[in-house]
Design an enzyme around this catalytic site. Structure first.
Site, PDB file in Angstrom:
ATOM      1  N   ASP A   1     -15.746 133.206 -18.290  1.00 28.68           N
ATOM      2  CA  ASP A   1     -16.968 133.366 -19.078  1.00 28.68           C
ATOM      3  C   ASP A   1     -17.151 134.853 -19.393  1.00 28.68           C
ATOM      4  OD1 ASP A   1     -19.206 132.289 -20.348  1.00 28.68           O
ATOM      5  OD2 ASP A   1     -20.505 132.806 -18.667  1.00 28.68           O
TER       6      ASP A   1
ATOM      7  N   GLU B   1     -14.602 131.460 -13.111  1.00 23.98           N
ATOM      8  CA  GLU B   1     -15.430 130.308 -12.792  1.00 23.98           C
ATOM      9  C   GLU B   1     -14.589 129.035 -12.775  1.00 23.98           C
ATOM     10  OE1 GLU B   1     -19.064 129.941 -14.924  1.00 23.98           O
ATOM     11  OE2 GLU B   1     -19.336 132.111 -15.171  1.00 23.98           O
TER      12      GLU B   1
ATOM     13  N   GLN C   1     -25.936 142.266 -22.261  1.00 27.74           N
ATOM     14  CA  GLN C   1     -26.670 141.362 -21.370  1.00 27.74           C
ATOM     15  C   GLN C   1     -27.847 142.065 -20.687  1.00 27.74           C
ATOM     16  OE1 GLN C   1     -24.099 139.715 -18.352  1.00 27.74           O
ATOM     17  NE2 GLN C   1     -25.754 138.652 -17.292  1.00 27.74           N
TER      18      GLN C   1
ATOM     19  N   ARG D   1     -31.163 144.712 -10.543  1.00 26.43           N
ATOM     20  CA  ARG D   1     -32.572 144.870 -10.132  1.00 26.43           C
ATOM     21  C   ARG D   1     -32.616 145.624  -8.803  1.00 26.43           C
ATOM     22  NH1 ARG D   1     -31.692 139.833 -11.938  1.00 26.43           N
ATOM     23  NH2 ARG D   1     -31.310 139.029  -9.840  1.00 26.43           N
TER      24      ARG D   1
ATOM     25  N   ARG E   1     -21.660 143.294 -20.457  1.00 28.57           N
ATOM     26  CA  ARG E   1     -22.738 143.635 -19.515  1.00 28.57           C
ATOM     27  C   ARG E   1     -23.811 144.514 -20.128  1.00 28.57           C
ATOM     28  NH1 ARG E   1     -22.066 139.580 -16.114  1.00 28.57           N
ATOM     29  NH2 ARG E   1     -20.032 139.630 -15.090  1.00 28.57           N
TER      30      ARG E   1
ATOM     31  N   ASP F   1     -23.983 126.843 -17.705  1.00 31.49           N
ATOM     32  CA  ASP F   1     -23.367 127.781 -16.769  1.00 31.49           C
ATOM     33  C   ASP F   1     -24.315 127.963 -15.585  1.00 31.49           C
ATOM     34  OD1 ASP F   1     -21.400 129.535 -15.914  1.00 31.49           O
ATOM     35  OD2 ASP F   1     -22.316 131.262 -16.899  1.00 31.49           O
TER      36      ASP F   1
ATOM     37  N   HIS G   1     -22.020 136.451  -5.289  1.00 29.45           N
ATOM     38  CA  HIS G   1     -22.148 136.980  -6.657  1.00 29.45           C
ATOM     39  C   HIS G   1     -23.613 137.288  -6.998  1.00 29.45           C
ATOM     40  CE1 HIS G   1     -21.620 137.455 -10.979  1.00 29.45           C
ATOM     41  NE2 HIS G   1     -22.486 136.487 -11.180  1.00 29.45           N
TER      42      HIS G   1
ATOM     43  N   TYR H   1     -24.906 129.548 -11.428  1.00 30.87           N
ATOM     44  CA  TYR H   1     -24.998 130.884 -10.827  1.00 30.87           C
ATOM     45  C   TYR H   1     -24.991 130.664  -9.326  1.00 30.87           C
ATOM     46  CZ  TYR H   1     -27.233 135.618 -10.681  1.00 30.87           C
ATOM     47  OH  TYR H   1     -27.556 136.939 -10.500  1.00 30.87           O
TER      48      TYR H   1
ATOM     49  N   GLU I   1     -15.695 136.691 -16.028  1.00 29.09           N
ATOM     50  CA  GLU I   1     -16.307 135.955 -14.924  1.00 29.09           C
ATOM     51  C   GLU I   1     -15.367 134.814 -14.589  1.00 29.09           C
ATOM     52  OE1 GLU I   1     -20.429 134.935 -15.780  1.00 29.09           O
ATOM     53  OE2 GLU I   1     -21.028 136.893 -15.004  1.00 29.09           O
TER      54      GLU I   1
ATOM     55  N   TYR J   1     -31.580 140.319 -21.542  1.00 28.65           N
ATOM     56  CA  TYR J   1     -31.732 139.082 -20.756  1.00 28.65           C
ATOM     57  C   TYR J   1     -33.120 138.833 -20.177  1.00 28.65           C
ATOM     58  CZ  TYR J   1     -31.758 140.677 -15.881  1.00 28.65           C
ATOM     59  OH  TYR J   1     -32.116 141.202 -14.671  1.00 28.65           O
TER      60      TYR J   1
ATOM     61  N   GLU K   1     -18.940 143.384 -10.180  1.00 32.70           N
ATOM     62  CA  GLU K   1     -18.980 143.476  -8.722  1.00 32.70           C
ATOM     63  C   GLU K   1     -17.823 144.312  -8.175  1.00 32.70           C
ATOM     64  OE1 GLU K   1     -19.439 138.946  -8.750  1.00 32.70           O
ATOM     65  OE2 GLU K   1     -19.993 139.504  -6.709  1.00 32.70           O
TER      66      GLU K   1
ATOM     67  N   LYS L   1     -22.996 136.739 -23.745  1.00 27.33           N
ATOM     68  CA  LYS L   1     -22.084 135.681 -23.299  1.00 27.33           C
ATOM     69  C   LYS L   1     -21.553 134.831 -24.449  1.00 27.33           C
ATOM     70  CE  LYS L   1     -23.232 135.867 -18.742  1.00 27.33           C
ATOM     71  NZ  LYS L   1     -22.307 135.851 -17.600  1.00 27.33           N
TER      72      LYS L   1
ATOM     73  N   THR M   1     -19.885 132.711 -11.679  1.00 29.17           N
ATOM     74  CA  THR M   1     -18.834 133.554 -11.117  1.00 29.17           C
ATOM     75  C   THR M   1     -18.593 133.206  -9.658  1.00 29.17           C
ATOM     76  OG1 THR M   1     -19.556 135.311 -12.575  1.00 29.17           O
ATOM     77  CG2 THR M   1     -18.121 135.943 -10.745  1.00 29.17           C
TER      78      THR M   1
ATOM     79  N   THR N   1     -16.072 131.868 -24.499  1.00 32.59           N
ATOM     80  CA  THR N   1     -15.863 131.358 -23.145  1.00 32.59           C
ATOM     81  C   THR N   1     -14.517 130.650 -23.171  1.00 32.59           C
ATOM     82  OG1 THR N   1     -18.250 130.979 -22.900  1.00 32.59           O
ATOM     83  CG2 THR N   1     -16.789 129.856 -21.327  1.00 32.59           C
TER      84      THR N   1
END
Lengths: 397, 397
Positions: free
Chosen positions: B218, B188, B225, B129, B222, B113, B120, B115, B186, B229, B345, B238, B331, B242
């Site tokens: 996917d 994708e 995660q 963050r 959250r 996967d 995104h 990114y 997600e 992570y 988002e 995840k 995503t 999927t």
């Protein structure tokens, strides 16, 4: 076919009648007939031929190019076949180990790599994140893991081509491309899933699903890894090759080697709480040699998280298990300077790293019944120079 | 078997003669004979039966329970079969789409996967963050990716059980265990590898190795995660499921939809430099619906990194490719508020999230020749309540 008789086993041979690991082999006279064998000393019992000769009900499971059908057959069959193999040791047939070609013993479904040595995680945290706490806040609450590349799991003896990729030291303005300059090993122990599962596997059901144990060298390009791994984890720094031993030692062989993991310093959620479970650690002594010289002796008994906890965690979210799933412990490091499972730790991040031509071998054994030793098959691999990748367009094989 | 004739296709039907995606289906009268079909409007061409009726040299490749043998056959065969399928549209046989059962169309080897949407990654970086730069320093230099769980890739229409696991909000002293409270999607786009490779795949060789395109949801927990992570990336947040579309649209169907990716703001290393290559983007319009209401329209043309760059990156370290490897874009989000590919988002991290019973559907189309539309198969999935996992020991299926 001339009958080969195994020599009498030396005292302490880790591949005696209490070990009996399974592998897949071919012989020079039948290179297109991979089949299942069992290592005994320096010989290989032709389990497929023995089963046929004895009219075993499991003959079809052993006349196979991979262990997967045997893995899928479930624990009752694993125990029945192991008992039969013991009786077949009396008359073989055997091949000298040196005369057979060993193959990847099972088709890997998903490969998960954990990070379960507190010593390793602490040492790496200090090197990769010198300004932060060495252990992340989650580390004592769950066995951290991630998915690796199943398609690049290779059998012991396979050469490893030095990977190329992007590297960028903190002082560099831009990343550069080229062969890894910080190629490393990771001495790990792997667990091979037999029986699939469609629901979370609790700690108590570990033995129903895990067939056996192997050694793993999770080759790592530290310069690629350091540049790529934030925020989604290791990728190309690991995915070029992961070597596993040619022999899978059944879990039951380690009954005498069970040991309690280190005392837990943080309360565990119920699905990970093994305080009332059978001891989840295994007292395996690993030895790492580079070009024949011993560089480390990592103790697997020092691992904070056990394989049963890893499996419980990996499935608690509902992720299904497949026959052939492989999960590895993460680098095994002990508290002493001569017990570190990778060069990153052994050299405090400064190198020297692996050079082209270097050969790395991992071996391991655990205590068995009556003073015997239970061995894991060795994992060996030699570093070949990087491929030539032209600046533009298609790479040259 | 009564002959079914497909209705005349409506103007703009995304599954006309320029699309012709492959899938695997069974019919009620032969539930144990999965075979390859081709979607045409609201009908399924029984490609296996048509090939046999016409004495096609490729009949054996189409009378298969997965697309993998066709995938492995290579681009010349893909093109030859596609030309044959066009001729078979004249006389079928066809089945009504509503009457067949669709299966996972290919056996997934490794799942990677990426990114690759700047929108995104920037939005997520701000949410996860808040005190740092939204994009990590490596983001504009390489397509960040990681390995996912191949064994939990499921076909569109499969229900998704709400995952459980550890969650810990920053304000909590300790993690707690339970069903995810922040279950997300997600949106994708996935790429399916046909021809294997033992060496790095340069940008120019993309079409030799990639067979086709699918839609991917996917699913992401959250809360799981966010807690797990750091430092090794997403894992249980995840790995529970999927979803992929039941139809794989051949890459050649998107020739008219090729588009240049956004202007690169940072110099690229030669193996990723596509400034002189054919346009690597695809002008796919995606639509996300929850319980039938449109929540977003992410534009795939806005992706910063192309699939050819992802493949070049994924293999530049020497990682081999296998038939059935799946890599997804990450995503897909565009610059506008109604173009975001996940609830994280769309709701600025605040929710609402998916509830039990919610059904999510992704659809997508690209411009084809002469004003036609080229469709990807839809991906749909409904959320079932979490399993009951007892506090101790074995989980209840």
């Amino acid at each position: 076919m001339p009958q080969h008789s195994p020599r009498e086993l030396a005292e302490g041979d880790p591949f005696g009648a209490d070990t009996l690991p399974y592998g897949v082999f071919t012989t020079a006279d039948a290179p297109d007939r991979p089949r299942i064998g069992v290592r005994y000393g320096d010989s290989v019992l032709d389990a497929a031929a023995a089963a046929a000769a004895h009219g075993s009900a499991h003959a079809a499971l052993l006349e196979q190019p991979t262990l997967n059908p045997l893995l899928a057959a479930g624990r009752a069959v694993w125990q029945a076949v192991r008992a039969e193999v013991r009786t077949w040791l009396a008359d073989g047939p055997f091949h000298p180990l040196a005369d057979v070609t060993l193959h990847l013993p099972f088709q890997v479904a998903d490969y998960v790599d954990f990070y379960s040595s507190e010593h390793h995680a602490t040492n790496v945290g200090r090197i990769f994140r010198p300004d932060g706490e060495p252990l992340t806040p989650n580390w004592k609450h769950l066995p951290i893991g991630y998915h690796g590349r199943a398609g690049t799991v290779v059998v012991s003896g396979t050469d490893v081509v030095r990977p190329q990729g992007q590297r960028k030291a903190p002082a560099d303005a831009l990343p550069s491309f080229g062969p890894s300059r910080r190629l490393d090993i990771e001495a790990e122990v792997g667990f091979v899933v037999g029986t699939p599962a469609g629901a979370p596997v609790g700690l108590a059901d570990f033995r129903e699903h895990v067939f056996g144990v192997c050694l793993v060298n999770d080759w790592s390009a530290r310069d690629l890894q350091a540049w790529e791994y934030v925020p989604l984890g290791p990728f190309l720094g690991k995915s070029f090759a992961t070597s596993v031993s040619a022999w899978i030692t059944p879990l039951d062989a380690f009954d005498e080697a069970r040991t309690a993991p280190p005392e837990r310093t943080h309360p565990l959620l119920p699905y990970l709480d093994d305080s009332a479970a059978e001891p989840g650690g295994i007292d395996l002594s690993i030895e790492v040699t580079v070009n024949g010289a011993t560089v480390s002796r990592p103790p697997f008994s020092a691992m904070y998280w056990t394989a049963a906890q890893q499996l419980a965690h990996m499935t608690v979210n509902g992720a299904t298990l497949r026959t052939g799933d492989l999960f590895a412990s993460g680098t095994v490091s002990g508290p002493e300077p001569d017990q570190l499972g990778c060069l990153l730790e052994l050299t405090a991040g400064k190198g020297p790293w692996l050079e082209d031509g270097d050969e790395v071998t991992l071996t391991a054994w655990a205590p068995g019944p009556d003073g015997s030793r239970i061995g894991l098959g060795e994992v060996t691999g030699r570093i070949l120079p990087a491929r030539d990748v032209p600046a533009h367009g298609t790479a040259t094989p």
